[in-house]
Design a protein around this motif. Structure first.
Motif, PDB file in Angstrom:
ATOM      1  N   CYS A 195      11.027   6.000  21.008  1.00 61.63           N
ATOM      2  CA  CYS A 195       9.519   5.429  20.887  1.00 61.63           C
ATOM      3  C   CYS A 195       8.684   6.515  20.373  1.00 61.63           C
ATOM      4  N   ALA A 196       8.246   7.395  21.347  1.00 56.99           N
ATOM      5  CA  ALA A 196       7.593   8.532  21.298  1.00 56.99           C
ATOM      6  C   ALA A 196       7.976   9.401  20.017  1.00 56.99           C
ATOM      7  N   PHE A 197       9.056   9.636  19.696  1.00 54.91           N
ATOM      8  CA  PHE A 197       9.609  10.514  18.730  1.00 54.91           C
ATOM      9  C   PHE A 197       9.442   9.775  17.493  1.00 54.91           C
ATOM     10  N   MET A 198       9.631   8.573  17.241  1.00 53.67           N
ATOM     11  CA  MET A 198       9.301   7.897  15.961  1.00 53.67           C
ATOM     12  C   MET A 198       7.733   7.862  15.953  1.00 53.67           C
ATOM     13  N   ALA A 199       7.166   7.379  16.660  1.00 54.72           N
ATOM     14  CA  ALA A 199       5.586   7.523  16.848  1.00 54.72           C
ATOM     15  C   ALA A 199       5.118   8.798  16.119  1.00 54.72           C
ATOM     16  N   ASN A 200       5.647   9.932  16.556  1.00 53.59           N
ATOM     17  CA  ASN A 200       5.181  11.256  16.504  1.00 53.59           C
ATOM     18  C   ASN A 200       5.399  11.597  14.967  1.00 53.59           C
ATOM     19  N   VAL A 201       6.496  11.130  14.502  1.00 52.65           N
ATOM     20  CA  VAL A 201       6.902  11.399  12.959  1.00 52.65           C
ATOM     21  C   VAL A 201       6.432  10.771  12.030  1.00 52.65           C
ATOM     22  N   SER A 202       5.874   9.569  12.301  1.00 50.03           N
ATOM     23  CA  SER A 202       5.384   8.568  11.454  1.00 50.03           C
ATOM     24  C   SER A 202       3.893   8.325  11.554  1.00 50.03           C
ATOM     25  N   ALA A 203       3.275   8.454  12.561  1.00 54.33           N
ATOM     26  CA  ALA A 203       1.756   8.404  12.639  1.00 54.33           C
ATOM     27  C   ALA A 203       0.991   9.022  11.770  1.00 54.33           C
ATOM     28  N   ALA A 204       0.811  10.308  11.619  1.00 54.49           N
ATOM     29  CA  ALA A 204      -0.041  11.071  10.843  1.00 54.49           C
ATOM     30  C   ALA A 204       0.333  10.748   9.270  1.00 54.49           C
ATOM     31  N   PRO A 205       1.707  10.784   8.931  1.00 50.88           N
ATOM     32  CA  PRO A 205       1.769  10.337   7.516  1.00 50.88           C
ATOM     33  C   PRO A 205       1.213   8.796   7.087  1.00 50.88           C
ATOM     34  N   THR A 206       1.359   8.085   7.937  1.00 52.46           N
ATOM     35  CA  THR A 206       0.845   6.509   7.955  1.00 52.46           C
ATOM     36  C   THR A 206      -0.630   6.658   7.608  1.00 52.46           C
ATOM     37  N   VAL A 207      -1.297   7.449   8.177  1.00 49.97           N
ATOM     38  CA  VAL A 207      -2.851   7.291   8.062  1.00 49.97           C
ATOM     39  C   VAL A 207      -3.040   7.905   6.454  1.00 49.97           C
ATOM     40  N   PHE A 208      -2.303   9.158   6.015  1.00 53.29           N
ATOM     41  CA  PHE A 208      -2.743   9.776   4.943  1.00 53.29           C
ATOM     42  C   PHE A 208      -2.261   8.964   3.838  1.00 53.29           C
ATOM     43  N   VAL A 209      -1.337   7.874   4.019  1.00 58.09           N
ATOM     44  CA  VAL A 209      -0.708   7.071   2.940  1.00 58.09           C
ATOM     45  C   VAL A 209      -1.626   5.775   2.980  1.00 58.09           C
ATOM     46  N   ALA A 210      -2.155   5.112   4.301  1.00 58.21           N
ATOM     47  CA  ALA A 210      -3.194   3.905   4.177  1.00 58.21           C
ATOM     48  C   ALA A 210      -4.110   4.187   3.537  1.00 58.21           C
ATOM     49  N   ILE A 211      -5.061   5.287   3.793  1.00 60.69           N
ATOM     50  CA  ILE A 211      -6.238   5.360   3.330  1.00 60.69           C
ATOM     51  C   ILE A 211      -6.488   5.498   1.638  1.00 60.69           C
ATOM     52  N   PRO A 212      -5.437   6.279   1.009  1.00 68.75           N
ATOM     53  CA  PRO A 212      -5.705   6.182  -0.399  1.00 68.75           C
ATOM     54  C   PRO A 212      -5.326   4.732  -0.965  1.00 68.75           C
ATOM     55  N   ILE A 213      -4.373   4.211  -0.317  1.00 69.40           N
ATOM     56  CA  ILE A 213      -3.990   2.774  -0.950  1.00 69.40           C
ATOM     57  C   ILE A 213      -5.032   1.816  -0.602  1.00 69.40           C
ATOM     58  N   ALA A 214      -6.035   1.775   0.288  1.00 73.57           N
ATOM     59  CA  ALA A 214      -6.901   1.177   0.489  1.00 73.57           C
ATOM     60  C   ALA A 214      -8.315   1.543  -0.586  1.00 73.57           C
ATOM     61  N   VAL A 215      -8.230   2.635  -0.778  1.00 72.50           N
ATOM     62  CA  VAL A 215      -9.348   3.172  -1.685  1.00 72.50           C
ATOM     63  C   VAL A 215      -8.939   2.779  -3.134  1.00 72.50           C
ATOM     64  N   VAL A 216      -7.616   2.973  -3.452  1.00 71.32           N
ATOM     65  CA  VAL A 216      -7.220   2.468  -4.686  1.00 71.32           C
ATOM     66  C   VAL A 216      -7.426   0.969  -4.966  1.00 71.32           C
ATOM     67  N   VAL A 217      -6.938  -0.018  -3.853  1.00 72.14           N
ATOM     68  CA  VAL A 217      -7.208  -1.204  -3.792  1.00 72.14           C
ATOM     69  C   VAL A 217      -8.554  -1.548  -4.072  1.00 72.14           C
ATOM     70  N   SER A 218      -9.579  -1.064  -3.350  1.00 74.49           N
ATOM     71  CA  SER A 218     -10.872  -1.240  -3.380  1.00 74.49           C
ATOM     72  C   SER A 218     -11.642  -1.134  -5.007  1.00 74.49           C
ATOM     73  N   ILE A 219     -10.829   0.134  -5.458  1.00 74.60           N
ATOM     74  CA  ILE A 219     -11.501   0.332  -6.724  1.00 74.60           C
ATOM     75  C   ILE A 219     -11.025  -0.481  -7.856  1.00 74.60           C
ATOM     76  N   GLN A 220      -9.735  -1.186  -7.913  1.00 73.21           N
ATOM     77  CA  GLN A 220      -9.208  -1.926  -8.729  1.00 73.21           C
ATOM     78  C   GLN A 220      -9.830  -3.295  -8.551  1.00 73.21           C
ATOM     79  N   VAL A 221     -10.014  -3.645  -7.336  1.00 70.20           N
ATOM     80  CA  VAL A 221     -10.457  -5.022  -6.971  1.00 70.20           C
ATOM     81  C   VAL A 221     -11.931  -5.060  -7.448  1.00 70.20           C
ATOM     82  N   GLY A 222     -12.722  -4.030  -7.141  1.00 73.75           N
ATOM     83  CA  GLY A 222     -14.121  -3.944  -7.294  1.00 73.75           C
ATOM     84  C   GLY A 222     -14.482  -3.946  -8.694  1.00 73.75           C
ATOM     85  N   ALA A 223     -13.506  -3.477  -9.688  1.00 73.69           N
ATOM     86  CA  ALA A 223     -13.708  -3.544 -11.253  1.00 73.69           C
ATOM     87  C   ALA A 223     -13.382  -4.769 -11.557  1.00 73.69           C
ATOM     88  N   LEU A 224     -12.360  -5.461 -10.972  1.00 72.22           N
ATOM     89  CA  LEU A 224     -12.008  -6.724 -11.616  1.00 72.22           C
ATOM     90  C   LEU A 224     -13.051  -7.873 -11.399  1.00 72.22           C
TER      91      LEU A 224
END
Length: 303
Positions: A86-115
């Protein structure tokens, strides 16, 4: 021909020297046999091998689930290995998850806002963006992180053990590698997947809210109010259920490919590549099925 002259003999011309248009056709039986053999080889090389791999992974998943239940009942579950994974999996996936979740949320907000600006429904931007992140964004990001980071790490670990013949040594000593190695990794993958999904929901919704309010000049009350009118607890439960299923599938696929790695270090690298690709394809296909079942059995209702 004149009388007394010797007859003229013609030497046969080899078939290889004739142009392709003038060569005689091969016998029909030989051509049919060659085509049949090619089809059989194609079947054995791809569909049959895929079905055999799928059946082997289903059997491994069954054995791992039974071993997990028996270990818990008999109080012989390897909690130390479980916590370590559990510690190993959380360590290798936590930081990439943040760096992927933020751009996806921004892209969704841009597309939804324009629509919504085009159709004049700016009051519903919170519901559309928030539900899009919860229902699809969070499970898909969790699936990508689990398949790419966690699945590759599991396959590399078990593949290295297989190449070094550690798995064979465990079986000789009477230790079941499925109960000792696969079951705790499967349980850890499920727990980490659920935590990652909840983390992505929080980060994604917060990012969409801040981007809408500060970058798109949205109204905070309208964003929260529209989201609260459409979002229900079942949306989060479905997302967490998807994440748990993704964790199970990724762990089983990675463990199976790692336990059957061969060919030295190069074989381990090929096994990791195969595990990541197979997991990603399986998770996206499973997401389509689960989404369709969710829309059929739990249709959305406005509160």
């Amino acid at each position: 021909m004149e009388k007394g002259s010797a007859p003229v003999t013609r030497t046969p011309v080899p078939e290889q020297s004739l142009p392709p248009s003038q060569r005689p056709y091969p016998p029909a039986e030989g051509e049919l046999a060659r085509i049949t053999e090619s089809v059989r080889g194609l079947w054995r090389g791809h569909p049959q091998q895929s079905l055999e791999t799928l059946g082997r992974q289903v059997m491994l998943g069954r054995d791992a689930f039974i071993g997990l239940v028996l270990s818990l009942v008999q109080r012989r579950f390897p909690y130390r290995e479980f916590i370590k994974q559990c510690a190993f999996m959380a360590n290798v996936s936590a930081a990439p998850t943040v760096f992927v979740a933020i751009p996806i949320a921004v892209v969704v907000s841009i597309q939804v806002g324009a629509l919504v600006n085009q159709v004049g429904a700016t009051t519903f931007i919170g519901a559309v963006a928030g539900l899009g992140i919860i229902r699809q964004g969070a499970p898909l990001v969790s699936a990508l992180m689990i398949a790419g980071a966690v699945g590759s790490a599991i396959c590399a670990d078990l593949g290295s053990r297989t190449i070094r013949e550690e798995i064979d040594a465990m079986m000789v000593m009477g230790v079941d590698p499925v109960r000792r190695l696969v079951a705790p990794r499967m349980a850890a993958a499920v727990l980490v997947s659920i935590l990652l999904c909840g983390f992505v929901v929080f980060v994604g919704f917060a990012t969409a809210y801040m981007f809408n309010v500060y970058a798109q000049s949205g109204t905070p009350g309208s964003f929260i109010g529209s989201f609260a009118s459409f979002a229900v607890a079942d949306d989060l439960l479905v997302a967490l259920t998807k994440a748990a299923i993704f964790g199970v599938l990724t762990a089983i696929i990675a463990c199976d490919i790692g336990l059957h790695a061969h060919g030295g270090p190069g074989g381990v690298a090929n096994a990791v590549n195969s595990a990541v690709v197979s997991s990603a394809l399986m998770l996206f296909a499973t997401n389509i099925i689960l989404t369709q079942l969710d829309n059929t059995l739990l249709p959305s209702k406005v509160v």
